[in-house]
Design a protein around this motif. Structure first.
Motif, PDB file in Angstrom:
ATOM      1  N   MET A  89       0.841  -1.198   0.000  1.00 55.54           N
ATOM      2  CA  MET A  89       0.000   0.000   0.000  1.00 55.54           C
ATOM      3  C   MET A  89       0.875   1.245   0.000  1.00 55.54           C
ATOM      4  O   MET A  89       1.867   1.320   0.723  1.00 55.54           O
ATOM      5  CB  MET A  89      -0.928  -0.008   1.201  1.00 55.54           C
ATOM      6  N   THR A  90       0.491   2.223  -0.818  1.00 56.35           N
ATOM      7  CA  THR A  90       1.181   3.502  -0.857  1.00 56.35           C
ATOM      8  C   THR A  90       0.588   4.424   0.214  1.00 56.35           C
ATOM      9  O   THR A  90      -0.480   4.111   0.762  1.00 56.35           O
ATOM     10  CB  THR A  90       1.010   4.179  -2.234  1.00 56.35           C
ATOM     11  N   PRO A  91       1.235   5.552   0.491  1.00 58.29           N
ATOM     12  CA  PRO A  91       0.629   6.497   1.431  1.00 58.29           C
ATOM     13  C   PRO A  91      -0.779   6.924   0.997  1.00 58.29           C
ATOM     14  O   PRO A  91      -1.648   7.127   1.842  1.00 58.29           O
ATOM     15  CB  PRO A  91       1.604   7.680   1.412  1.00 58.29           C
ATOM     16  N   ALA A  92      -1.029   7.025  -0.305  1.00 55.54           N
ATOM     17  CA  ALA A  92      -2.361   7.410  -0.790  1.00 55.54           C
ATOM     18  C   ALA A  92      -3.407   6.365  -0.425  1.00 55.54           C
ATOM     19  O   ALA A  92      -4.556   6.709  -0.120  1.00 55.54           O
ATOM     20  CB  ALA A  92      -2.337   7.637  -2.297  1.00 55.54           C
ATOM     21  N   HIS A  93      -3.041   5.082  -0.437  1.00 57.55           N
ATOM     22  CA  HIS A  93      -3.978   4.031  -0.031  1.00 57.55           C
ATOM     23  C   HIS A  93      -4.399   4.201   1.426  1.00 57.55           C
ATOM     24  O   HIS A  93      -5.523   3.856   1.795  1.00 57.55           O
ATOM     25  CB  HIS A  93      -3.346   2.639  -0.185  1.00 57.55           C
ATOM     26  N   LEU A  94      -3.477   4.703   2.238  1.00 57.73           N
ATOM     27  CA  LEU A  94      -3.725   4.807   3.675  1.00 57.73           C
ATOM     28  C   LEU A  94      -4.289   6.156   4.101  1.00 57.73           C
ATOM     29  O   LEU A  94      -4.697   6.319   5.252  1.00 57.73           O
ATOM     30  CB  LEU A  94      -2.422   4.551   4.445  1.00 57.73           C
ATOM     31  N   ALA A  95      -4.295   7.124   3.196  1.00 56.82           N
ATOM     32  CA  ALA A  95      -4.741   8.480   3.552  1.00 56.82           C
ATOM     33  C   ALA A  95      -6.137   8.451   4.158  1.00 56.82           C
ATOM     34  O   ALA A  95      -7.064   7.910   3.567  1.00 56.82           O
ATOM     35  CB  ALA A  95      -4.701   9.385   2.331  1.00 56.82           C
ATOM     36  N   SER A  96      -6.251   9.054   5.341  1.00 51.84           N
ATOM     37  CA  SER A  96      -7.543   9.014   6.030  1.00 51.84           C
ATOM     38  C   SER A  96      -8.287  10.347   5.987  1.00 51.84           C
ATOM     39  O   SER A  96      -9.251  10.529   6.712  1.00 51.84           O
ATOM     40  CB  SER A  96      -7.342   8.563   7.487  1.00 51.84           C
ATOM     41  N   SER A  97      -7.820  11.255   5.138  1.00 53.96           N
ATOM     42  CA  SER A  97      -8.567  12.501   4.951  1.00 53.96           C
ATOM     43  C   SER A  97      -8.451  12.937   3.498  1.00 53.96           C
ATOM     44  O   SER A  97      -7.446  12.670   2.831  1.00 53.96           O
ATOM     45  CB  SER A  97      -8.036  13.615   5.870  1.00 53.96           C
ATOM     46  N   ALA A  98      -9.474  13.583   3.009  1.00 56.63           N
ATOM     47  CA  ALA A  98      -9.478  14.065   1.624  1.00 56.63           C
ATOM     48  C   ALA A  98      -8.380  15.103   1.415  1.00 56.63           C
ATOM     49  O   ALA A  98      -7.738  15.137   0.361  1.00 56.63           O
ATOM     50  CB  ALA A  98     -10.842  14.656   1.275  1.00 56.63           C
ATOM     51  N   GLU A  99      -8.129  15.921   2.432  1.00 55.34           N
ATOM     52  CA  GLU A  99      -7.097  16.952   2.333  1.00 55.34           C
ATOM     53  C   GLU A  99      -5.714  16.310   2.159  1.00 55.34           C
ATOM     54  O   GLU A  99      -4.906  16.758   1.349  1.00 55.34           O
ATOM     55  CB  GLU A  99      -7.141  17.825   3.587  1.00 55.34           C
ATOM     56  N   CYS A 100      -5.469  15.271   2.903  1.00 60.06           N
ATOM     57  CA  CYS A 100      -4.199  14.552   2.822  1.00 60.06           C
ATOM     58  C   CYS A 100      -4.051  13.880   1.452  1.00 60.06           C
ATOM     59  O   CYS A 100      -2.987  13.931   0.830  1.00 60.06           O
ATOM     60  CB  CYS A 100      -4.141  13.518   3.938  1.00 60.06           C
ATOM     61  N   LEU A 101      -5.097  13.279   0.982  1.00 58.39           N
ATOM     62  CA  LEU A 101      -5.079  12.638  -0.331  1.00 58.39           C
ATOM     63  C   LEU A 101      -4.832  13.668  -1.432  1.00 58.39           C
ATOM     64  O   LEU A 101      -4.099  13.405  -2.388  1.00 58.39           O
ATOM     65  CB  LEU A 101      -6.400  11.903  -0.565  1.00 58.39           C
ATOM     66  N   ASP A 102      -5.388  14.850  -1.279  1.00 55.41           N
ATOM     67  CA  ASP A 102      -5.173  15.925  -2.246  1.00 55.41           C
ATOM     68  C   ASP A 102      -3.706  16.334  -2.298  1.00 55.41           C
ATOM     69  O   ASP A 102      -3.143  16.531  -3.370  1.00 55.41           O
ATOM     70  CB  ASP A 102      -6.048  17.132  -1.891  1.00 55.41           C
ATOM     71  N   VAL A 103      -3.054  16.436  -1.132  1.00 55.96           N
ATOM     72  CA  VAL A 103      -1.625  16.781  -1.074  1.00 55.96           C
ATOM     73  C   VAL A 103      -0.809  15.725  -1.815  1.00 55.96           C
ATOM     74  O   VAL A 103       0.064  16.042  -2.626  1.00 55.96           O
ATOM     75  CB  VAL A 103      -1.147  16.911   0.398  1.00 55.96           C
ATOM     76  N   LEU A 104      -1.097  14.463  -1.545  1.00 56.14           N
ATOM     77  CA  LEU A 104      -0.374  13.362  -2.202  1.00 56.14           C
ATOM     78  C   LEU A 104      -0.618  13.365  -3.709  1.00 56.14           C
ATOM     79  O   LEU A 104       0.306  13.161  -4.496  1.00 56.14           O
ATOM     80  CB  LEU A 104      -0.791  12.022  -1.606  1.00 56.14           C
ATOM     81  N   TYR A 105      -1.837  13.614  -4.124  1.00 54.73           N
ATOM     82  CA  TYR A 105      -2.195  13.618  -5.538  1.00 54.73           C
ATOM     83  C   TYR A 105      -1.476  14.747  -6.281  1.00 54.73           C
ATOM     84  O   TYR A 105      -0.929  14.540  -7.357  1.00 54.73           O
ATOM     85  CB  TYR A 105      -3.713  13.745  -5.692  1.00 54.73           C
ATOM     86  N   ARG A 106      -1.447  15.936  -5.683  1.00 50.66           N
ATOM     87  CA  ARG A 106      -0.748  17.066  -6.317  1.00 50.66           C
ATOM     88  C   ARG A 106       0.737  16.766  -6.459  1.00 50.66           C
ATOM     89  O   ARG A 106       1.348  17.052  -7.481  1.00 50.66           O
ATOM     90  CB  ARG A 106      -0.972  18.355  -5.529  1.00 50.66           C
ATOM     91  N   TYR A 107       1.334  16.174  -5.438  1.00 52.55           N
ATOM     92  CA  TYR A 107       2.749  15.800  -5.481  1.00 52.55           C
ATOM     93  C   TYR A 107       2.992  14.774  -6.585  1.00 52.55           C
ATOM     94  O   TYR A 107       3.923  14.880  -7.366  1.00 52.55           O
ATOM     95  CB  TYR A 107       3.171  15.242  -4.118  1.00 52.55           C
ATOM     96  N   TYR A 108       2.138  13.759  -6.631  1.00 49.39           N
ATOM     97  CA  TYR A 108       2.257  12.699  -7.621  1.00 49.39           C
ATOM     98  C   TYR A 108       2.168  13.278  -9.041  1.00 49.39           C
ATOM     99  O   TYR A 108       2.957  12.938  -9.911  1.00 49.39           O
ATOM    100  CB  TYR A 108       1.151  11.674  -7.383  1.00 49.39           C
ATOM    101  N   LEU A 109       1.212  14.169  -9.280  1.00 50.85           N
ATOM    102  CA  LEU A 109       1.071  14.799 -10.594  1.00 50.85           C
ATOM    103  C   LEU A 109       2.303  15.617 -10.957  1.00 50.85           C
ATOM    104  O   LEU A 109       2.762  15.590 -12.095  1.00 50.85           O
ATOM    105  CB  LEU A 109      -0.170  15.691 -10.642  1.00 50.85           C
TER     106      LEU A 109
END
Length: 127
Positions: A89-109
């Protein structure tokens, strides 16, 4: 692994302090290996921050590592967001908030855009 626990408990100031004081914090191999190996379950400080849902800690950790830390490139991992734990599992799989997932997604992009840019630049050099 102090930074792991600071990230897991969402202690933003502690994460900031540790990032400033750890030897080789940022792009160093010593610090980088901690990101790759993680704890006994393979969870890195970034996994811990994401699982805690702390977007601020997640963003601090991503900023500290930059886009292409050399230790990750050497191991064939394109970005710290791609590191998988023992359960794959990546950190995005474990993200427990939408805000956190957004940070990871922006970084990934951002990482993907740079890879595309470097690929195009290399292609243009060949032509």
């Amino acid at each position: 692994m102090q930074i792991f626990y600071a990230a897991a408990y969402g202690r933003v100031q502690a994460v900031e302090y540790l990032l400033k004081t750890l030897p080789d914090a940022g792009l160093g191999v010593q610090f980088g290996l901690q990101w790759v190996r993680g704890d006994i379950h393979g969870d890195t400080p970034l996994h811990a921050a994401a699982a805690a849902g702390n977007a601020q800690c997640t963003e601090l950790l991503l900023q500290a590592l930059g886009i292409f830390p050399s230790v990750l490139v050497d191991l064939g991992v394109k970005s710290v967001a791609d590191i998988r734990n023992g359960m794959q599992m990546t950190p995005a799989h474990l993200a427990s908030s939408a805000e956190c997932l957004d940070v990871l997604y922006r970084y990934y992009l951002c990482c993907r855009m740079i890879v595309i840019f470097l690929s195009v630049e290399s292609l243009l050099d060949i032509l």
